[in-house]
Write a protein that holds these residues in place. Sequence first.
Motif, PDB file in Angstrom:
ATOM      1  N   UNK A   1       0.859  -1.176   0.000  1.00 35.03           N
ATOM      2  CA  UNK A   1       0.000   0.000   0.000  1.00 35.03           C
ATOM      3  C   UNK A   1       0.895   1.225   0.000  1.00 35.03           C
ATOM      4  N   UNK A   2       0.638   2.155  -0.902  1.00 34.89           N
ATOM      5  CA  UNK A   2       1.426   3.379  -0.952  1.00 34.89           C
ATOM      6  C   UNK A   2       0.574   4.516  -0.391  1.00 34.89           C
ATOM      7  N   UNK A   3       1.066   5.150   0.656  1.00 34.92           N
ATOM      8  CA  UNK A   3       0.420   6.311   1.260  1.00 34.92           C
ATOM      9  C   UNK A   3       1.383   7.476   1.135  1.00 34.92           C
ATOM     10  N   UNK A   4       1.142   8.322   0.147  1.00 36.78           N
ATOM     11  CA  UNK A   4       2.086   9.400  -0.128  1.00 36.78           C
ATOM     12  C   UNK A   4       3.400   8.775  -0.575  1.00 36.78           C
ATOM     13  N   UNK A   5       4.457   9.071   0.133  1.00 40.90           N
ATOM     14  CA  UNK A   5       5.772   8.506  -0.187  1.00 40.90           C
ATOM     15  C   UNK A   5       6.063   7.220   0.570  1.00 40.90           C
ATOM     16  N   UNK A   6       5.214   6.901   1.544  1.00 34.60           N
ATOM     17  CA  UNK A   6       5.434   5.702   2.357  1.00 34.60           C
ATOM     18  C   UNK A   6       4.886   4.461   1.673  1.00 34.60           C
ATOM     19  N   UNK A   7       5.612   3.364   1.805  1.00 38.23           N
ATOM     20  CA  UNK A   7       5.162   2.066   1.313  1.00 38.23           C
ATOM     21  C   UNK A   7       4.962   1.196   2.535  1.00 38.23           C
ATOM     22  N   UNK A   8       3.772   0.622   2.647  1.00 32.85           N
ATOM     23  CA  UNK A   8       3.433  -0.196   3.801  1.00 32.85           C
ATOM     24  C   UNK A   8       2.974  -1.571   3.341  1.00 32.85           C
ATOM     25  N   UNK A   9       3.197  -2.554   4.193  1.00 28.94           N
ATOM     26  CA  UNK A   9       2.809  -3.930   3.906  1.00 28.94           C
ATOM     27  C   UNK A   9       1.895  -4.435   5.006  1.00 28.94           C
ATOM     28  N   UNK A  10       0.878  -5.179   4.622  1.00 33.67           N
ATOM     29  CA  UNK A  10      -0.016  -5.826   5.567  1.00 33.67           C
ATOM     30  C   UNK A  10       0.656  -7.123   6.035  1.00 33.67           C
ATOM     31  N   UNK A  11       0.624  -7.364   7.332  1.00 29.72           N
ATOM     32  CA  UNK A  11       1.210  -8.596   7.873  1.00 29.72           C
ATOM     33  C   UNK A  11       0.505  -9.808   7.271  1.00 29.72           C
ATOM     34  N   UNK A  12      -0.814  -9.732   7.110  1.00 34.92           N
ATOM     35  CA  UNK A  12      -1.569 -10.841   6.520  1.00 34.92           C
ATOM     36  C   UNK A  12      -1.120 -11.104   5.081  1.00 34.92           C
ATOM     37  N   UNK A  13      -0.892 -10.045   4.307  1.00 35.52           N
ATOM     38  CA  UNK A  13      -0.431 -10.207   2.926  1.00 35.52           C
ATOM     39  C   UNK A  13       0.984 -10.790   2.861  1.00 35.52           C
ATOM     40  N   UNK A  14       1.840 -10.394   3.790  1.00 34.39           N
ATOM     41  CA  UNK A  14       3.194 -10.963   3.828  1.00 34.39           C
ATOM     42  C   UNK A  14       3.123 -12.461   4.089  1.00 34.39           C
ATOM     43  N   UNK A  15       2.272 -12.850   5.025  1.00 30.84           N
ATOM     44  CA  UNK A  15       2.117 -14.278   5.335  1.00 30.84           C
ATOM     45  C   UNK A  15       1.574 -15.042   4.137  1.00 30.84           C
ATOM     46  N   UNK A  16       0.586 -14.451   3.446  1.00 26.69           N
ATOM     47  CA  UNK A  16       0.012 -15.095   2.262  1.00 26.69           C
ATOM     48  C   UNK A  16       1.061 -15.264   1.171  1.00 26.69           C
ATOM     49  N   UNK A  17       1.851 -14.200   0.937  1.00 31.92           N
ATOM     50  CA  UNK A  17       2.885 -14.243  -0.094  1.00 31.92           C
ATOM     51  C   UNK A  17       3.923 -15.321   0.221  1.00 31.92           C
ATOM     52  N   UNK A  18       4.291 -15.427   1.488  1.00 32.36           N
ATOM     53  CA  UNK A  18       5.262 -16.447   1.900  1.00 32.36           C
ATOM     54  C   UNK A  18       4.717 -17.848   1.607  1.00 32.36           C
ATOM     55  N   UNK A  19       3.456 -18.068   1.934  1.00 32.98           N
ATOM     56  CA  UNK A  19       2.839 -19.378   1.696  1.00 32.98           C
ATOM     57  C   UNK A  19       2.808 -19.702   0.210  1.00 32.98           C
ATOM     58  N   UNK A  20       2.466 -18.733  -0.620  1.00 33.10           N
ATOM     59  CA  UNK A  20       2.370 -18.947  -2.062  1.00 33.10           C
ATOM     60  C   UNK A  20       3.717 -19.154  -2.724  1.00 33.10           C
ATOM     61  N   UNK A  21       4.787 -18.641  -2.116  1.00 30.21           N
ATOM     62  CA  UNK A  21       6.115 -18.700  -2.731  1.00 30.21           C
ATOM     63  C   UNK A  21       7.060 -19.641  -2.009  1.00 30.21           C
ATOM     64  N   UNK A  22       6.486 -20.549  -1.245  1.00 29.08           N
ATOM     65  CA  UNK A  22       7.285 -21.504  -0.498  1.00 29.08           C
ATOM     66  C   UNK A  22       7.842 -22.570  -1.440  1.00 29.08           C
ATOM     67  N   UNK A  23       9.099 -22.940  -1.242  1.00 31.46           N
ATOM     68  CA  UNK A  23       9.683 -24.051  -2.014  1.00 31.46           C
ATOM     69  C   UNK A  23      10.077 -25.150  -1.046  1.00 31.46           C
TER      70      UNK A  23
END
Length: 59
Positions: A36-58
């Motif tokens: 999520x971009x708020x002005x110049x800041x880039x933020x990540x949702x903890x839930x989205x990070x967990x989802x991304x990790x699960x999807x990209x697990x090897x």
Amino acid sequence: MEVSRLISTYEAARRLGISVRTLERHRQNKTGPVFLRLGRRVLYSVAELNRWCEENKTV
């Protein structure tokens, strides 16, 4: 995006165990977690990070 705790790029990289630069490259290449971009800041949702990790697990 589900309402969740939002964290900075630095915190997200630390949580994922990668460098900030690597996370920035993923963002530029559109291969990283949803952010999520708020002005110049880039933020990540903890839930989205967990989802991304699960999807990209090897195994």
